[in-house]
Design a protein around this motif. Structure first.
Motif, PDB file in Angstrom:
ATOM      1  N   ASP A 113       0.837  -1.205   0.000  1.00 53.78           N
ATOM      2  CA  ASP A 113       0.000   0.000   0.000  1.00 53.78           C
ATOM      3  C   ASP A 113       0.874   1.258   0.000  1.00 53.78           C
ATOM      4  OD1 ASP A 113      -2.253  -1.608   0.004  1.00 53.78           O
ATOM      5  OD2 ASP A 113      -2.728  -1.254   2.125  1.00 53.78           O
ATOM      6  N   LEU A 114       1.983   1.220   0.725  1.00 48.75           N
ATOM      7  CA  LEU A 114       2.903   2.361   0.734  1.00 48.75           C
ATOM      8  C   LEU A 114       3.483   2.584  -0.658  1.00 48.75           C
ATOM      9  CD1 LEU A 114       4.358   4.581   2.334  1.00 48.75           C
ATOM     10  CD2 LEU A 114       6.108   2.878   2.914  1.00 48.75           C
ATOM     11  N   LEU A 115       3.874   1.512  -1.331  1.00 50.01           N
ATOM     12  CA  LEU A 115       4.377   1.640  -2.710  1.00 50.01           C
ATOM     13  C   LEU A 115       3.302   2.232  -3.625  1.00 50.01           C
ATOM     14  CD1 LEU A 115       6.407  -1.682  -3.151  1.00 50.01           C
ATOM     15  CD2 LEU A 115       7.325   0.633  -2.843  1.00 50.01           C
ATOM     16  N   ASP A 116       2.065   1.768  -3.479  1.00 45.64           N
ATOM     17  CA  ASP A 116       0.957   2.344  -4.257  1.00 45.64           C
ATOM     18  C   ASP A 116       0.852   3.843  -4.000  1.00 45.64           C
ATOM     19  OD1 ASP A 116      -0.250   0.268  -5.780  1.00 45.64           O
ATOM     20  OD2 ASP A 116      -1.399  -0.434  -4.045  1.00 45.64           O
ATOM     21  N   GLY A 117       0.914   4.218  -2.733  1.00 44.39           N
ATOM     22  CA  GLY A 117       0.788   5.622  -2.364  1.00 44.39           C
ATOM     23  C   GLY A 117       1.912   6.475  -2.919  1.00 44.39           C
ATOM     24  N   ILE A 118       3.134   5.955  -2.881  1.00 46.32           N
ATOM     25  CA  ILE A 118       4.278   6.688  -3.431  1.00 46.32           C
ATOM     26  C   ILE A 118       4.115   6.855  -4.935  1.00 46.32           C
ATOM     27  CG2 ILE A 118       6.769   6.565  -3.871  1.00 46.32           C
ATOM     28  CD1 ILE A 118       6.951   5.132  -1.074  1.00 46.32           C
TER      29      ILE A 118
ATOM     30  N   GLY B  49       2.734   8.232   3.275  1.00 48.92           N
ATOM     31  CA  GLY B  49       2.667   7.889   4.693  1.00 48.92           C
ATOM     32  C   GLY B  49       1.495   8.564   5.381  1.00 48.92           C
ATOM     33  N   ARG B  50       1.311   9.868   5.125  1.00 51.11           N
ATOM     34  CA  ARG B  50       0.192  10.606   5.730  1.00 51.11           C
ATOM     35  C   ARG B  50      -1.139   9.972   5.363  1.00 51.11           C
ATOM     36  NH1 ARG B  50       3.070  15.165   4.474  1.00 51.11           N
ATOM     37  NH2 ARG B  50       1.922  15.463   2.537  1.00 51.11           N
ATOM     38  N   ALA B  51      -1.289   9.590   4.098  1.00 48.72           N
ATOM     39  CA  ALA B  51      -2.538   8.976   3.646  1.00 48.72           C
ATOM     40  C   ALA B  51      -2.815   7.659   4.376  1.00 48.72           C
ATOM     41  CB  ALA B  51      -2.501   8.747   2.139  1.00 48.72           C
ATOM     42  N   MET B  52      -1.755   7.025   4.857  1.00 47.66           N
ATOM     43  CA  MET B  52      -1.905   5.761   5.582  1.00 47.66           C
ATOM     44  C   MET B  52      -1.912   5.969   7.094  1.00 47.66           C
ATOM     45  SD  MET B  52       0.595   3.317   3.323  1.00 47.66           S
ATOM     46  CE  MET B  52       0.215   1.837   4.271  1.00 47.66           C
TER      47      MET B  52
END
Length: 123
Positions: free
Chosen positions: A28-33, A43-46
């Protein structure tokens, strides 16, 4: 009739040994980046701190032969981050593995769900 709630979800974690792991949070972090172009924004979005997000990126970059995330330092247009070709490939393989596992395990997940206690009375 009571609300059945959300459907069951399969959360897949791949352990490679020596502490290397790829799971839903890192994916999910990779998706967000990829989507935000920023480690901090992802990170903030998570709901995680930049320090935690950066720590996870460092773990992933160290675990694979080539980095998954490339960071650009600030400048006139500010810094940012992007997935590398390896990062895109790792994320695509992980998401494909999730789909395969969910499809292959659908009947077993349904069977497990059928054996759950009735939670409508919040017991």
């Amino acid at each position: 009739m009571t609300d059945p709630g959300p459907p069951p979800a399969l959360r897949l974690r791949v352990l490679f040994g020596e502490g290397a792991m790829l799971g839903p949070g890192k994916a999910d972090l990779l998706d967000g980046i990829r989507d935000a172009g920023s480690i901090a924004a992802a990170g903030r979005a998570m709901g995680m701190s930049y320090k935690r997000a950066w720590s996870l990126v460092e773990e992933m970059n160290a675990a694979f032969r080539a980095p998954l995330v490339a960071r650009t330092r600030g400048g006139p247009r500010g810094g940012g981050a992007r997935l590398t070709e390896t990062g895109e490939a790792v994320l695509a393989h992980y998401r494909a593995l999730e789909r395969i596992a969910a499809e292959a395990g659908a009947a077993e997940i349904a069977a497990l769900q059928g054996l759950l206690a009735d939670m409508s009375d919040e017991r």
